[in-house]
Design an enzyme around this catalytic site. Sequence first.
Site, PDB file in Angstrom:
ATOM      1  N   LYS A   3       0.836  -1.211   0.000  1.00 34.87           N
ATOM      2  CA  LYS A   3       0.000   0.000   0.000  1.00 34.87           C
ATOM      3  C   LYS A   3       0.869   1.259   0.000  1.00 34.87           C
ATOM      4  CE  LYS A   3      -0.561  -0.004   4.966  1.00 34.87           C
ATOM      5  NZ  LYS A   3       0.603   0.881   5.124  1.00 34.87           N
ATOM      6  N   ARG A  81      -6.675   3.125  11.101  1.00 34.84           N
ATOM      7  CA  ARG A  81      -6.583   1.672  11.256  1.00 34.84           C
ATOM      8  C   ARG A  81      -7.511   1.154  12.349  1.00 34.84           C
ATOM      9  NH1 ARG A  81      -0.915   1.310   9.240  1.00 34.84           N
ATOM     10  NH2 ARG A  81      -0.316  -0.845   8.977  1.00 34.84           N
ATOM     11  N   ARG A 120       9.912  -9.389   1.884  1.00 36.55           N
ATOM     12  CA  ARG A 120      10.230  -7.981   1.562  1.00 36.55           C
ATOM     13  C   ARG A 120      11.591  -7.576   2.139  1.00 36.55           C
ATOM     14  NH1 ARG A 120       5.853  -3.460   2.901  1.00 36.55           N
ATOM     15  NH2 ARG A 120       5.981  -4.318   5.007  1.00 36.55           N
ATOM     16  N   ARG A 153      12.520  -5.368   7.584  1.00 38.14           N
ATOM     17  CA  ARG A 153      11.869  -4.595   8.640  1.00 38.14           C
ATOM     18  C   ARG A 153      11.608  -5.514   9.826  1.00 38.14           C
ATOM     19  NH1 ARG A 153       6.845  -1.298   6.021  1.00 38.14           N
ATOM     20  NH2 ARG A 153       5.841  -2.060   7.908  1.00 38.14           N
ATOM     21  N   ARG A 164       0.495  -8.871  13.453  1.00 38.16           N
ATOM     22  CA  ARG A 164      -0.130  -7.883  12.550  1.00 38.16           C
ATOM     23  C   ARG A 164      -1.419  -8.419  11.942  1.00 38.16           C
ATOM     24  NH1 ARG A 164       4.744  -6.135   8.744  1.00 38.16           N
ATOM     25  NH2 ARG A 164       3.306  -4.684   7.787  1.00 38.16           N
TER      26      ARG A 164
END
Length: 213
Positions: A3, A81, A120, A153, A164
Site C-alpha cells: 500500500k 486503522r 520484503r 523490517r 499484525r
Amino acid sequence: MGKGTQAHLLHERLGACHLSTGDVFRAASRTNCIQSPAMTAALEYMRRGDLVPDSTVWEMVRERSGCVRCQGGFVLDGFPRTLAQAEALNQLMQEEKISLSAVVNYELPLAEIVSRLSGRRICEKCKSVFHVTQQPPKAAGICDHCGGRLYQREDDRPESITVRMEVYERSTAPLIQFYQHLGLLLPVAATGSPEEICARTVTALEQRSQPVT
Ligand code: AMP
C-alpha cells in the site's frame, strides 16, 4: 503490503500529498534524538507488529493536518486503522469542511500477504523495496539502484507478521463495513505488478468520480 508503494505512485500520478503514519514512526525510529515517552512506547508496539495507541497516532496526524489542505489532494497511507481513528478523522474533515473521495481497500489472499511481507527487503539508503523471490535484487542483499544494504523490517519477521494479521482482523477489518456504510469503500484487487495495481486504482477512482447518467 504494497500500500505504501501504491500511495507513492498515486502521489506521483495525481500530485496528491502522501501522509504515511508508518513512515513517520519508522523515521522516528531512525533518529538519534531523544524521543518522547509516547514515541518510545509507539516504536515498541511497532516492532512487535502491534498497533500504536490511538492517542499517539492522532497527535501525530493532527500535527500534519495541513496535508488535508494540499492543493492536489491527499493520500492517507495506513491511517485510519481503528474505528476510533476513523471517527477522529471524520471530525477533522468536518472541521476542515472537506470530505474523503474514496477509501481504497486492497484485496489479496492471506497466504499471498504473508509471502509478500516475509520476503520484503528494503534498501537502508534509498528505501527501494525488493522481494527475495518476486523481485530479487541482481546481487543478494544489495540495492540495484544505489548499492545500499538491504534489510528486513523488524515487523516483517514471522512473529510480528502473526501479530499484525491478528490485529488487522480485530481492529482494522471493521473499517471495511464502516466505510461501506458511508458509500466510500473502493475495493481494488492487489494482484499483478505495482504499475498494474496503480492503473487499476486510478481507473476505479475515475469511475467513482464520474457522475451517473
Ligand atoms: P505500515 O507501514 O502502514 O505497515 O505501518 C507500520 C507500523 O506502524 C504498524 O504495524 C503499526 O505498528 C504502526 N502504525 C502505522 N499506522 C498506524 C495507525 N494508523 N494506527 C496504529 N498504528 C499504526
